[in-house]
Design a protein around this motif. Structure first.
Motif, mmCIF file in Angstrom:
data_model
loop_
_atom_site.group_PDB
_atom_site.id
_atom_site.type_symbol
_atom_site.label_atom_id
_atom_site.label_comp_id
_atom_site.label_asym_id
_atom_site.label_seq_id
_atom_site.Cartn_x
_atom_site.Cartn_y
_atom_site.Cartn_z
ATOM 1 N N MET A 1 -1.651 -7.939 -13.676
ATOM 2 C CA MET A 1 -2.948 -8.559 -13.393
ATOM 3 C C MET A 1 -2.999 -9.157 -11.986
ATOM 4 S SD MET A 1 -4.020 -10.287 -17.060
ATOM 5 C CE MET A 1 -2.423 -11.043 -17.405
ATOM 6 N N ALA A 2 -1.863 -9.666 -11.493
ATOM 7 C CA ALA A 2 -1.839 -10.304 -10.179
ATOM 8 C C ALA A 2 -1.844 -9.306 -9.034
ATOM 9 C CB ALA A 2 -0.606 -11.198 -10.072
ATOM 10 N N GLU A 3 -1.190 -8.169 -9.219
ATOM 11 C CA GLU A 3 -1.002 -7.230 -8.112
ATOM 12 C C GLU A 3 -2.052 -6.119 -8.045
ATOM 13 O OE1 GLU A 3 1.070 -7.788 -5.820
ATOM 14 O OE2 GLU A 3 2.215 -9.390 -6.775
ATOM 15 N N LEU A 4 -2.815 -5.930 -9.117
ATOM 16 C CA LEU A 4 -3.828 -4.883 -9.123
ATOM 17 C C LEU A 4 -5.225 -5.489 -9.175
ATOM 18 C CD1 LEU A 4 -2.327 -2.260 -11.625
ATOM 19 C CD2 LEU A 4 -2.118 -2.325 -9.133
ATOM 20 N N SER A 5 -6.138 -4.880 -8.454
ATOM 21 C CA SER A 5 -7.531 -5.296 -8.545
ATOM 22 C C SER A 5 -8.070 -4.968 -9.932
ATOM 23 C CB SER A 5 -8.371 -4.562 -7.493
ATOM 24 O OG SER A 5 -8.403 -3.167 -7.793
ATOM 25 N N LYS A 6 -9.216 -5.549 -10.292
ATOM 26 C CA LYS A 6 -9.789 -5.263 -11.607
ATOM 27 C C LYS A 6 -10.105 -3.773 -11.755
ATOM 28 C CE LYS A 6 -11.642 -9.823 -12.637
ATOM 29 N NZ LYS A 6 -10.638 -10.059 -13.682
ATOM 30 N N THR A 7 -10.501 -3.146 -10.655
ATOM 31 C CA THR A 7 -10.775 -1.707 -10.694
ATOM 32 C C THR A 7 -9.503 -0.927 -11.005
ATOM 33 O OG1 THR A 7 -12.560 -1.928 -9.089
ATOM 34 C CG2 THR A 7 -11.630 0.274 -9.378
ATOM 35 N N ASP A 8 -8.416 -1.295 -10.325
ATOM 36 C CA ASP A 8 -7.143 -0.600 -10.562
ATOM 37 C C ASP A 8 -6.555 -0.935 -11.923
ATOM 38 O OD1 ASP A 8 -7.127 0.837 -8.243
ATOM 39 O OD2 ASP A 8 -5.811 -0.515 -7.143
ATOM 40 N N LYS B 1 0.812 -1.208 0.000
ATOM 41 C CA LYS B 1 0.000 0.000 0.000
ATOM 42 C C LYS B 1 0.849 1.265 0.000
ATOM 43 C CE LYS B 1 -4.176 -1.897 2.170
ATOM 44 N NZ LYS B 1 -5.039 -1.903 3.371
ATOM 45 N N ARG B 2 2.104 1.158 0.444
ATOM 46 C CA ARG B 2 2.960 2.340 0.477
ATOM 47 C C ARG B 2 3.335 2.799 -0.923
ATOM 48 N NH1 ARG B 2 6.067 0.423 5.182
ATOM 49 N NH2 ARG B 2 7.677 -0.294 3.760
ATOM 50 N N HIS B 3 3.304 1.897 -1.882
ATOM 51 C CA HIS B 3 3.733 2.227 -3.224
ATOM 52 C C HIS B 3 2.529 2.282 -4.162
ATOM 53 C CE1 HIS B 3 7.783 1.760 -1.843
ATOM 54 N NE2 HIS B 3 7.683 0.453 -1.669
ATOM 55 N N SER B 4 2.182 3.470 -4.569
ATOM 56 C CA SER B 4 1.105 3.640 -5.537
ATOM 57 C C SER B 4 1.507 2.997 -6.860
ATOM 58 C CB SER B 4 0.841 5.132 -5.750
ATOM 59 O OG SER B 4 0.078 5.342 -6.921
ATOM 60 N N PRO B 5 0.543 2.436 -7.598
ATOM 61 C CA PRO B 5 0.859 1.909 -8.937
ATOM 62 C C PRO B 5 1.507 2.951 -9.849
ATOM 63 C CG PRO B 5 -1.291 1.122 -8.241
ATOM 64 C CD PRO B 5 -0.854 2.117 -7.217
ATOM 65 N N LEU B 6 1.281 4.230 -9.575
ATOM 66 C CA LEU B 6 1.904 5.278 -10.388
ATOM 67 C C LEU B 6 3.412 5.317 -10.216
ATOM 68 C CD1 LEU B 6 -0.603 8.275 -10.100
ATOM 69 C CD2 LEU B 6 -0.205 6.765 -12.046
ATOM 70 N N ARG C 1 13.606 -3.119 -8.884
ATOM 71 C CA ARG C 1 13.987 -4.054 -7.812
ATOM 72 C C ARG C 1 13.527 -3.518 -6.470
ATOM 73 N NH1 ARG C 1 14.331 -6.811 -4.310
ATOM 74 N NH2 ARG C 1 15.965 -8.236 -3.603
ATOM 75 N N ILE C 2 13.502 -2.196 -6.332
ATOM 76 C CA ILE C 2 13.097 -1.564 -5.079
ATOM 77 C C ILE C 2 11.585 -1.398 -4.990
ATOM 78 C CG2 ILE C 2 13.256 0.565 -3.708
ATOM 79 C CD1 ILE C 2 16.028 0.996 -5.066
ATOM 80 N N ILE C 3 10.940 -1.011 -6.084
ATOM 81 C CA ILE C 3 9.580 -0.481 -6.031
ATOM 82 C C ILE C 3 8.486 -1.458 -6.434
ATOM 83 C CG2 ILE C 3 9.259 0.446 -8.362
ATOM 84 C CD1 ILE C 3 8.685 2.395 -5.095
ATOM 85 N N LEU C 4 8.802 -2.470 -7.248
ATOM 86 C CA LEU C 4 7.746 -3.368 -7.733
ATOM 87 C C LEU C 4 7.163 -4.194 -6.596
ATOM 88 C CD1 LEU C 4 8.973 -4.917 -11.112
ATOM 89 C CD2 LEU C 4 7.199 -3.208 -10.768
ATOM 90 N N PRO C 5 5.845 -4.372 -6.587
ATOM 91 C CA PRO C 5 5.230 -5.281 -5.614
ATOM 92 C C PRO C 5 5.448 -6.732 -6.039
ATOM 93 C CG PRO C 5 3.548 -4.436 -7.091
ATOM 94 C CD PRO C 5 4.843 -3.736 -7.456
#
Length: 438
Positions: A128-135, A7-12, A203-207
């Motif tokens: 597809m795995a890390e984001l909800s369908k809405t996101d 949650k700390r890292h926005s998809p943006l 490497r740092i930011i991806l979920p």
């Protein structure tokens, strides 16, 4: 990674940069390297052939996609392939200074292609795995925009910088080909730096969902059995052979011209080209052309939403293919006006972006639906890429044999069948199939 950490890292913070990294290898191999090898004195037929052949991994990537579920995580493959591609471009920069630079460079670029295709599988899977369908819906625009930004940067800015460097070295007394060597060395090193830095950032930011990855582990025999079922179901779909023919014919004209256009723009006027510099190509063909592509793509979405795909399809085929007449006109008239040349390129790219959306939606709505929707879309995409790869591979030989004038005229004859086919193409699913399924 815990839910709190994610949650700390926005998809943006990662969607734009990751899809920019996805676009870079594809565009550089498919378009930028064409200009690089042209400047280094390689024949058009060899450039078109080998820069098409090395794109093959993007056609068959579905074959190894199931195996990425067995080992490590999707994040691991995204980060690793970005690093491999980056280092690969660094090796190309070194290879350009060797005696047999073309063969060695092509071999390295083939490895980059394999890495890039694997990156595409892993990143789409992670998205597809890390984001909800809405996101997923919320950030799809960022995904497409930054993938196309890679095209703007690669074919626009990097090609422009190559032209500036070539002019600089020529001013010091080097010939054009001598000046091209250090200039393109710098560009390949820049590509290396961009992708290596992006791999460090990701490497740092991806979920990375370890729970999802663990649950997905299956044996190789199970995956091969499932792959066989996916293939069998695809080729037994209703109207599938008509759809395959349509996919191939839709991009037939593009496949022939995509490698030849940059060569034609750069070729001397004495041999039928337009004699543009790398700087001019970077501005006209890369920057303004790629921007027109993005605008065309956005407008096409609203156009299809208003009319529906079935009603819009014929006009989309026209908008996609008819603008290739621009190059027939430019080859026969060889105008010197930068406005006429630049305007023609922008028109063609706008039509390309506008019409390409039609084929993408057709594959999503008519070819992909069913039990294996994602895999069948990958199949359709692979067939589409195969069509472009094969026509691109032979385009250089045809261009050398006919000359630019006749070549572009023949291309316009080759696109006639898709106009006829579109008028009689059956639809398996109605335009509102997606809405009805909700």
């Amino acid at each position: 990674m815990t839910e709190t950490q994610k949650k700390r890292h926005s998809p943006l913070t990662w969607v734009p940069s990751a899809y920019f990294a996805m676009g870079m290898p594809f565009v550089i191999l498919n378009m930028v390297c064409v200009l690089m090898f042209k400047g280094l004195g390689i024949e058009d037929s060899q450039i078109a052939l080998w820069t098409s052949v090395i794109m093959f991994p993007w056609t068959i990537k579905f074959l190894w996609s199931p195996f990425l579920e067995i080992f490590k995580t999707k994040k691991f493959f995204v980060v690793t392939t970005q690093l491999i591609s980056g280092v690969g471009f660094g090796l190309v920069a070194l290879a350009l200074h060797l005696d047999h630079f073309f063969a060695i460079s092509i071999a390295i670029l083939a490895v980059i292609a394999l890495s890039g295709a694997t990156h595409d599988i892993a990143l789409d899977g992670l998205y597809m795995a890390e984001l909800s369908k809405t996101d997923q819906a919320k950030y799809i625009g960022w995904q497409g925009a930054f993938y196309n930004l890679a095209k703007l940067i690669a074919t626009g800015l990097l090609v422009y910088i190559a032209g500036v460097l070539i002019n600089h070295y020529e001013a010091s007394g080097a010939t054009n080909q001598e000046a091209a060597l250090p200039a393109w060395t710098v560009i390949m090193l820049a590509c290396c730096a961009i992708l290596v830095l992006l791999s460090i950032w990701h490497r740092i930011i991806l979920p990375s969902s370890q729970k999802e990855n663990t649950a997905a582990v299956r044996s190789s025999s199970e995956i091969m059995k499932e792959l066989g079922e996916v293939i069998r179901d695809f080729f037994t779909k209703k109207h599938i052979w008509l759809y395959i023919a349509f996919i191939i014919l839709y991009r037939l004209g593009e496949g022939f011209v995509i490698k030849i256009v940059p060569l034609f723009l750069k070729a001397d006027r004495a041999v039928g080209g337009l004699g543009l510099s790398e700087q001019q190509i970077g501005v006209y063909y890369g920057s303004f052309g790629a921007a027109a592509f993005v605008i065309g793509s956005l407008l096409a979405g609203y156009y299809i939403a208003h009319l529906g795909l079935k009603k819009a399809l014929f006009s989309l085929v026209c908008i996609f293919n008819i603008p290739f007449l621009v190059y027939t006109f430019l080859a026969w008239m060889q105008p010197e006006s930068i406005w006429l040349i630049g305007g023609g390129i922008v028109l063609e790219y706008f039509g390309y972006g506008f019409g390409f959306v039609g084929l993408t939606l057709f594959m999503m709505q008519q070819v992909a639906p069913g039990k294996h929707q994602m895999a069948h879309y990958a199949f359709a995409s692979g067939i589409m890429n195969l069509s472009v790869m094969v026509t691109g591979a032979v385009s250089g030989f045809l261009s050398d044999a006919f000359g630019y004038k006749i070549f572009f005229a023949v291309v316009m004859i080759a696109v006639i069948p898709v106009f006829i086919m579109t008028k009689f193409l059956p639809f398996t699913y109605p335009d509102n199939a997606a809405k009805e399924s909700k």
